[in-house]
Design an enzyme around this catalytic site. Sequence first.
Site, mmCIF file in Angstrom:
data_model
loop_
_atom_site.group_PDB
_atom_site.id
_atom_site.type_symbol
_atom_site.label_atom_id
_atom_site.label_comp_id
_atom_site.label_asym_id
_atom_site.label_seq_id
_atom_site.Cartn_x
_atom_site.Cartn_y
_atom_site.Cartn_z
ATOM 1 N N SER A 235 -27.807 -6.046 -20.703
ATOM 2 C CA SER A 235 -27.752 -4.988 -19.685
ATOM 3 C C SER A 235 -26.737 -3.898 -19.967
ATOM 4 O O SER A 235 -26.652 -2.919 -19.201
ATOM 5 C CB SER A 235 -27.470 -5.600 -18.316
ATOM 6 O OG SER A 235 -28.604 -6.294 -17.841
ATOM 7 N N LYS B 264 -28.040 -0.380 -19.865
ATOM 8 C CA LYS B 264 -28.143 0.467 -18.678
ATOM 9 C C LYS B 264 -27.119 1.613 -18.660
ATOM 10 O O LYS B 264 -27.258 2.559 -17.870
ATOM 11 C CB LYS B 264 -28.008 -0.386 -17.426
ATOM 12 C CG LYS B 264 -29.143 -1.409 -17.249
ATOM 13 C CD LYS B 264 -28.966 -2.199 -15.991
ATOM 14 C CE LYS B 264 -30.146 -3.135 -15.735
ATOM 15 N NZ LYS B 264 -30.087 -4.370 -16.563
ATOM 16 N N SER C 159 -26.827 -4.678 -11.672
ATOM 17 C CA SER C 159 -27.610 -4.661 -12.911
ATOM 18 C C SER C 159 -29.097 -4.884 -12.670
ATOM 19 O O SER C 159 -29.736 -5.722 -13.316
ATOM 20 C CB SER C 159 -27.068 -5.724 -13.875
ATOM 21 O OG SER C 159 -27.478 -5.462 -15.199
#
Length: 437
Positions: A114, A117, A181
């Site tokens: 993640s 992101k 997330s």
Amino acid sequence: MDGSTEAPTVVFSRIPSATPAPPNPPQPRRRRKGLLFSSLLTLAVVLGGGLFTVAPLRHPLPGPTVELAMPVSLTIPGKTPKLPWPKSGQGVIAVSGLGTLGSFGGNKPVPIASVTKVMTAYVILTEHPLKAGEQGPTLTVSAEQAAAYPGERARGESLVKVEAGEEITVRQALQAVLLPSANNMARILAAWDSGSVDAFVDKMNAAAEELGMTDTHYTDPSGLDPDTVSTAKDQVILATKAMALPAFAEIVKQKTAVIPVAGEVKNYNELVGHNGVVGIKTGSTDEALGCLVFAAVVTVAGRKLTVVGAVFGQPGAQTPEQLDRVFAVTRTVLRSTTKALAPHTLVEAGRDVATVRGPLGTGTTLRTAEKLEVVGWPGLKVKVEAQLPAVPTRMAAGTAHGQLTIQAGTGKPTKTALKTSSDLVPPSVWQRIRHHR
């Protein structure tokens, strides 16, 4: 003979009368010419000597020259600090404006989970800039996107609850992406921005190329796909750029936020708010293991510095264990980094910077008026630059002339004036005459 007698004839001679002696007769013409020649010769010699004396004064003197006595760079003395890196994974830590303090584990592209992101948010905010506190445009969750939620949850993805027709601002959507997330919100934002997730991924890769992230390739906006790979070095480049965006920096330092439908969401990065940490993003999958890109603001000698780092590949059986491991590593490395940063005096006051050489042995020295300090660590190279304008022919001792600048990386430069150590005066007439002879 008749017996007469003739008188004798008397002859008179003229006897000059006594007169005064005449004056000295004029000199002969030949002697007069000799005296005139002698006089002219004497005058020529006298005038010639005068001309010999005056001749050097008629020629202009060369201007002063400057000889620099400083190197173009200096290195903070001492042993370069060794950071307490872990045995596995890879990482980089840098100080914004100064450069990279340390790294480990090489530069092989690896899955980053993640942490992906960060680029998703960066592309959204460069396409749709938000001012501090601004909510930005509103997007609507489609029925199809809402219908995908149960299946995404069944796969164990990191999500926020959504509903068909839900309206959410860009800031709220980014909060969902960067704090808890949410994979689904990353895909919803991508489709809203570019019409499709694939088109948005193309933008992500174009941005990576523009930033010089040569070992990075994105295949999705969430990082769930293990084919999305990067390096700690590349992610520090991106994180530094992202933190310069006001809305991004505001969001990643939040511990919680409230968004529609999902309600209050929490930041997975438990380091935020401690030891100066102001973000940025966690990541964890079976392929990537524990990952963290972080930023912290530390104060050194009254100066605030931003430390940016990345630690990838920290082992653990599941996400909580992986994140605990990466948090522990980051705390230790961050403490050592803060300890390594300190002010260092690289140039003392009164240091010779340049020698000014005037004609016929005249001259002076340009010296620093004040000491110059830089914040950094032992082994850090610092750029040195002397600004020296044209030197006049005459300057009194203590006259400010030019300046010296030192700069570590792209950080704020420090400067001091240069001053003359003694009078600079042109050579005297007698010096010029003696030099000519």
